[in-house]
Design a protein around this motif. Structure first.
Motif, PDB file in Angstrom:
ATOM      1  N   GLY A   1       0.786  -1.219   0.000  1.00 20.77           N
ATOM      2  CA  GLY A   1       0.000   0.000   0.000  1.00 20.77           C
ATOM      3  C   GLY A   1       0.824   1.279   0.000  1.00 20.77           C
ATOM      4  O   GLY A   1       0.269   2.372   0.144  1.00 20.77           O
ATOM      5  N   ARG A   2       2.143   1.163  -0.181  1.00 21.27           N
ATOM      6  CA  ARG A   2       3.022   2.329  -0.096  1.00 21.27           C
ATOM      7  C   ARG A   2       3.900   2.413  -1.353  1.00 21.27           C
ATOM      8  O   ARG A   2       4.003   1.446  -2.126  1.00 21.27           O
ATOM      9  CB  ARG A   2       3.893   2.246   1.166  1.00 21.27           C
ATOM     10  N   TYR A   3       4.524   3.566  -1.541  1.00 18.83           N
ATOM     11  CA  TYR A   3       5.352   3.815  -2.720  1.00 18.83           C
ATOM     12  C   TYR A   3       6.713   4.354  -2.290  1.00 18.83           C
ATOM     13  O   TYR A   3       6.893   4.814  -1.156  1.00 18.83           O
ATOM     14  CB  TYR A   3       4.668   4.827  -3.652  1.00 18.83           C
ATOM     15  N   ARG A   4       7.665   4.328  -3.236  1.00 19.19           N
ATOM     16  CA  ARG A   4       8.989   4.870  -2.966  1.00 19.19           C
ATOM     17  C   ARG A   4       9.600   5.358  -4.273  1.00 19.19           C
ATOM     18  O   ARG A   4       9.148   4.991  -5.372  1.00 19.19           O
ATOM     19  CB  ARG A   4       9.897   3.823  -2.327  1.00 19.19           C
ATOM     20  N   LEU A   5      10.626   6.169  -4.141  1.00 21.16           N
ATOM     21  CA  LEU A   5      11.397   6.637  -5.284  1.00 21.16           C
ATOM     22  C   LEU A   5      12.769   5.973  -5.268  1.00 21.16           C
ATOM     23  O   LEU A   5      13.359   5.793  -4.201  1.00 21.16           O
ATOM     24  CB  LEU A   5      11.599   8.156  -5.235  1.00 21.16           C
ATOM     25  N   HIS A   6      13.278   5.629  -6.458  1.00 21.87           N
ATOM     26  CA  HIS A   6      14.671   5.219  -6.546  1.00 21.87           C
ATOM     27  C   HIS A   6      15.524   6.371  -6.023  1.00 21.87           C
ATOM     28  O   HIS A   6      15.182   7.544  -6.196  1.00 21.87           O
ATOM     29  CB  HIS A   6      15.033   4.908  -8.004  1.00 21.87           C
ATOM     30  N   PRO A   7      16.652   6.095  -5.341  1.00 24.71           N
ATOM     31  CA  PRO A   7      17.455   7.182  -4.752  1.00 24.71           C
ATOM     32  C   PRO A   7      17.808   8.313  -5.720  1.00 24.71           C
ATOM     33  O   PRO A   7      17.772   9.488  -5.342  1.00 24.71           O
ATOM     34  CB  PRO A   7      18.709   6.448  -4.268  1.00 24.71           C
ATOM     35  N   LEU A   8      18.125   7.983  -6.968  1.00 22.52           N
ATOM     36  CA  LEU A   8      18.497   9.037  -7.913  1.00 22.52           C
ATOM     37  C   LEU A   8      17.267   9.775  -8.433  1.00 22.52           C
ATOM     38  O   LEU A   8      17.333  10.975  -8.726  1.00 22.52           O
ATOM     39  CB  LEU A   8      19.325   8.469  -9.068  1.00 22.52           C
ATOM     40  N   LEU A   9      16.139   9.091  -8.551  1.00 19.06           N
ATOM     41  CA  LEU A   9      14.895   9.787  -8.885  1.00 19.06           C
ATOM     42  C   LEU A   9      14.471  10.692  -7.731  1.00 19.06           C
ATOM     43  O   LEU A   9      13.858  11.747  -7.940  1.00 19.06           O
ATOM     44  CB  LEU A   9      13.790   8.782  -9.218  1.00 19.06           C
ATOM     45  N   HIS A  10      14.781  10.276  -6.504  1.00 13.17           N
ATOM     46  CA  HIS A  10      14.523  11.132  -5.348  1.00 13.17           C
ATOM     47  C   HIS A  10      15.328  12.424  -5.466  1.00 13.17           C
ATOM     48  O   HIS A  10      14.807  13.528  -5.262  1.00 13.17           O
ATOM     49  CB  HIS A  10      14.882  10.386  -4.057  1.00 13.17           C
ATOM     50  N   ASP A  11      16.617  12.313  -5.825  1.00 15.99           N
ATOM     51  CA  ASP A  11      17.441  13.512  -6.022  1.00 15.99           C
ATOM     52  C   ASP A  11      16.870  14.379  -7.138  1.00 15.99           C
ATOM     53  O   ASP A  11      16.832  15.611  -7.039  1.00 15.99           O
ATOM     54  CB  ASP A  11      18.877  13.117  -6.383  1.00 15.99           C
ATOM     55  N   TYR A  12      16.431  13.723  -8.211  1.00 14.66           N
ATOM     56  CA  TYR A  12      15.891  14.441  -9.370  1.00 14.66           C
ATOM     57  C   TYR A  12      14.611  15.189  -8.995  1.00 14.66           C
ATOM     58  O   TYR A  12      14.429  16.361  -9.366  1.00 14.66           O
ATOM     59  CB  TYR A  12      15.613  13.434 -10.488  1.00 14.66           C
ATOM     60  N   ALA A  13      13.723  14.520  -8.257  1.00  9.78           N
ATOM     61  CA  ALA A  13      12.485  15.178  -7.829  1.00  9.78           C
ATOM     62  C   ALA A  13      12.790  16.325  -6.879  1.00  9.78           C
ATOM     63  O   ALA A  13      12.202  17.415  -6.981  1.00  9.78           O
ATOM     64  CB  ALA A  13      11.563  14.160  -7.152  1.00  9.78           C
ATOM     65  N   ARG A  14      13.704  16.102  -5.979  1.00 11.43           N
ATOM     66  CA  ARG A  14      14.005  17.100  -4.949  1.00 11.43           C
ATOM     67  C   ARG A  14      14.548  18.402  -5.551  1.00 11.43           C
ATOM     68  O   ARG A  14      14.227  19.490  -5.073  1.00 11.43           O
ATOM     69  CB  ARG A  14      15.018  16.511  -3.968  1.00 11.43           C
ATOM     70  N   GLU A  15      15.352  18.290  -6.624  1.00 12.83           N
ATOM     71  CA  GLU A  15      15.903  19.506  -7.209  1.00 12.83           C
ATOM     72  C   GLU A  15      14.856  20.280  -8.008  1.00 12.83           C
ATOM     73  O   GLU A  15      15.119  21.405  -8.436  1.00 12.83           O
ATOM     74  CB  GLU A  15      17.120  19.174  -8.090  1.00 12.83           C
ATOM     75  N   ARG A  16      13.664  19.699  -8.165  1.00 15.64           N
ATOM     76  CA  ARG A  16      12.593  20.384  -8.872  1.00 15.64           C
ATOM     77  C   ARG A  16      11.541  20.984  -7.932  1.00 15.64           C
ATOM     78  O   ARG A  16      10.522  21.500  -8.386  1.00 15.64           O
ATOM     79  CB  ARG A  16      11.923  19.432  -9.865  1.00 15.64           C
ATOM     80  N   ILE A  17      11.795  20.897  -6.637  1.00 17.70           N
ATOM     81  CA  ILE A  17      10.901  21.547  -5.676  1.00 17.70           C
ATOM     82  C   ILE A  17      11.246  23.029  -5.656  1.00 17.70           C
ATOM     83  O   ILE A  17      12.337  23.420  -5.268  1.00 17.70           O
ATOM     84  CB  ILE A  17      11.070  20.936  -4.268  1.00 17.70           C
ATOM     85  N   GLY A  18      10.307  23.835  -6.074  1.00 16.89           N
ATOM     86  CA  GLY A  18      10.617  25.242  -6.247  1.00 16.89           C
ATOM     87  C   GLY A  18      10.246  26.142  -5.086  1.00 16.89           C
ATOM     88  O   GLY A  18      10.384  27.362  -5.170  1.00 16.89           O
ATOM     89  N   ALA A  19       9.746  25.587  -3.992  1.00 13.59           N
ATOM     90  CA  ALA A  19       9.298  26.425  -2.868  1.00 13.59           C
ATOM     91  C   ALA A  19       9.505  25.663  -1.567  1.00 13.59           C
ATOM     92  O   ALA A  19       9.792  24.458  -1.554  1.00 13.59           O
ATOM     93  CB  ALA A  19       7.834  26.789  -3.041  1.00 13.59           C
ATOM     94  N   ASP A  20       9.328  26.387  -0.452  1.00 16.16           N
ATOM     95  CA  ASP A  20       9.482  25.768   0.866  1.00 16.16           C
ATOM     96  C   ASP A  20       8.239  24.995   1.303  1.00 16.16           C
ATOM     97  O   ASP A  20       8.322  24.134   2.187  1.00 16.16           O
ATOM     98  CB  ASP A  20       9.777  26.846   1.922  1.00 16.16           C
TER      99      ASP A  20
END
Length: 535
Positions: free
Chosen positions: A423-442
């Motif tokens: 019932g849960r999801y996860r990101l591959h570690p490098l996809l996590h880095d990729y998603a994180r650098e696209r967060i544009g706000a706090d």
């Protein structure tokens, strides 16, 4: 002297002709052949009259997929024996290593005086000389393809950079003898269906240019393939519409589709193979380092190389780039590169080597998303635990649980998220880095902190519930401290203190309570400070 210069130039001209025809960069040829990039560059530049080892030229000829006649031209330009002569020598001595290098040309040289066979196309891309791992997948695929009654359609599915195309190419070379009518290959990301169908027909000597609509051209090509036993690879499929016109009729042909998508309607009846990262337990990443760096260096830096592979989530493309940079960029040690990779904000920048790029590979998936899904995917980068719940994703992305579930199903179908615990999801570690650098706000970080602080307060005495989210809970406390959220830090530390001590996490408890004490002092939170002292 002039004669020597002339020989250098003849060698350089002959070799340049085939290198330019193949279209590979020198770095790619170096990886495929095992010959240093600088050495190949010197050969092409006319700096070398005669390479020291004839086997080096044989390796490069293999990487360029030269015919025996073409390989002969290269070898004889510097006075080495022909392929046929080398094969004879290797058999007489015997020299199994040399014979193995010459294997691609054995059949060709034996058939030179035989009547020419009927055309048999082989359109597969180059096989990697340092292909490693995937033994289980290869065995399963070969068993499926080579049984008497096989399915027509197979899919290799997985995230960008996991090696779907590489595996399909390696498989094509292995099973080539079992498909007497050849191997057809289409790169769906580079050509449309009309052009591909024209290329398929031309491979069997048919011109279908008179058929100017997709339906009629597809029908003619199906008729051509109806009584053939060929392997057809449709590489990098993004939609059912791309695939459907290219499928042969049911029969002896086999079709392998490589795709990042799990949800293609046309693949519902396919025999599906999902590719994940390299298997850590089977040391597949270390095997790749061994092939590229050599056994001696790999053994000497083994511990650090394992740490690098772990940090990269054992993604084959990332491990290949890391190995290539360590091999060909002077003066680097594995420890140097590990230190660079540990800088999260720069990690994806480090994973580039000539035309290879992890970020560029991920872009191909991310850029297909509509803006609202791009924003949702980016928000998932705030999670740092083992996995996350749908409700947590909904809270962070400021959407409903139902819509968040739909979004996660869509991203799962595109191989942008993976299944976690039930019932849960996860990101591959490098996809996590990729998603994180696209967060544009706090805001997503603040909502993540609030989400898990509230969770800790609700489940203060429920150890199992807190265990489930322990990674995210501790990340929330770190984020609250790093981003200046004192009230949330005090609440979260007080809510988690008992759990951390019960689980024996004394250092973590002390760290977060000390931070909470300082935060409570800073904002004059007297009740919060009192609870900190009680904990």
């Amino acid at each position: 002297m002039n004669e020597q210069n002339g020989q250098r130039q003849r060698f350089a001209d002959v070799l340049s002709q085939y290198v330019n025809r193949q279209g590979h960069s020198l770095g790619q040829l170096a990886r495929r052949s095992g010959i240093p990039k600088r050495t190949i560059a010197n050969w092409i530049a006319g700096q070398v009259r005669k390479p020291r080892y004839q086997t080096d030229l044989v390796k490069l000829a293999r990487a360029l997929h030269l015919t025996a006649c073409e390989a002969d031209e290269v070898l004889q330009s510097v006075g080495y024996p022909t392929v046929e002569e080398l094969i004879g020598r290797a058999r007489r001595q015997p020299d199994e290593e040399l014979l193995s290098l010459l294997a691609p040309w054995v059949q060709e040289t034996e058939q030179r005086n035989s009547p020419p066979p009927s055309p048999c196309p082989f359109q597969a891309i180059a096989d990697l000389p340092h292909f490693v791992g995937r033994e289980r997948e290869l065995e399963a695929l070969e068993q499926a393809l080579l049984v008497g009654q096989h399915a027509t359609l197979y899919s290799l599915e997985g995230m960008g950079g996991v090696g779907k195309t590489t595996l399909a190419a390696h498989l094509a070379y292995r099973v080539r003898p079992h498909f007497p009518d050849g191997v057809l290959w289409a790169r769906l990301n580079l050509s449309d269906a009309m052009a591909i169908l024209g290329a398929f027909a031309a491979a069997y000597g048919r011109d279908v240019s008179a058929y100017t609509d997709l339906g009629s051209r597809s029908q003619v090509v199906r008729e051509i393939l109806a009584h053939k036993r060929a392997l057809i690879v449709l590489d990098d499929a993004r939609s059912s519409e791309e695939i459907a016109p290219l499928l042969p009729p049911s029969g002896d042909c086999v079709v392998i589709v490589t795709t990042r998508r799990r949800d293609l309607a046309v693949m519902r009846q396919a025999h599906r193979f999902h590719l994940g990262p390299f298997d850590r337990a089977r040391q597949e990443s270390l095997s790749l380092f061994d092939r590229v760096l050599g056994a001696e260096r790999t053994q000497g830096e083994r511990v650090t190389l394992v740490q690098i592979a772990d940090l990269l989530g054992h993604l084959p493309l990332a491990v290949d780039i890391a190995a290539s940079r360590l091999a060909y960029e002077p003066g680097w040690t594995a420890a140097n590169f590990l230190e660079r990779l540990r800088r999260e904000k720069r990690r994806l920048d480090e994973l580039r080597y000539e035309d290879l790029s992890v970020r560029a590979s991920f872009n191909l998936s991310y850029d297909t998303l509509p803006p609202h899904l791009q924003q949702f995917f980016a928000a998932l980068g705030v999670f740092e635990g083992q996995d996350f719940a749908v409700a947590a994703a909904a809270y962070v992305a400021e959407t409903s649980v139902e819509l968040a579930r739909d979004h996660l199903i869509t991203l799962y179908g595109l191989s942008l998220v993976q299944e976690g615990r039930p019932g849960r999801y996860r990101l591959h570690p490098l996809l996590h880095d990729y998603a994180r650098e696209r967060i544009g706000a706090d805001a997503p970080f603040e909502r993540m902190v609030e989400c898990f602080v509230r969770y800790a307060e609700r489940h203060r005495l429920d150890g199992d519930a807190l265990d489930l989210e322990s990674g995210n809970l501790l990340a929330a406390l770190h984020t609250a401290h790093a981003r200046g959220m004192p009230a949330a830090l005090v609440r979260g530390a007080n809510a988690l203190a008992h759990f951390l001590e019960v689980r024996g996490l004394y250092d973590a408890a002390e760290l977060h309570l000390n931070r909470a004490r300082q935060a409570a002092d800073a904002v004059d939170d007297t009740p919060g400070l009192a609870r900190v002292h009680l904990n």
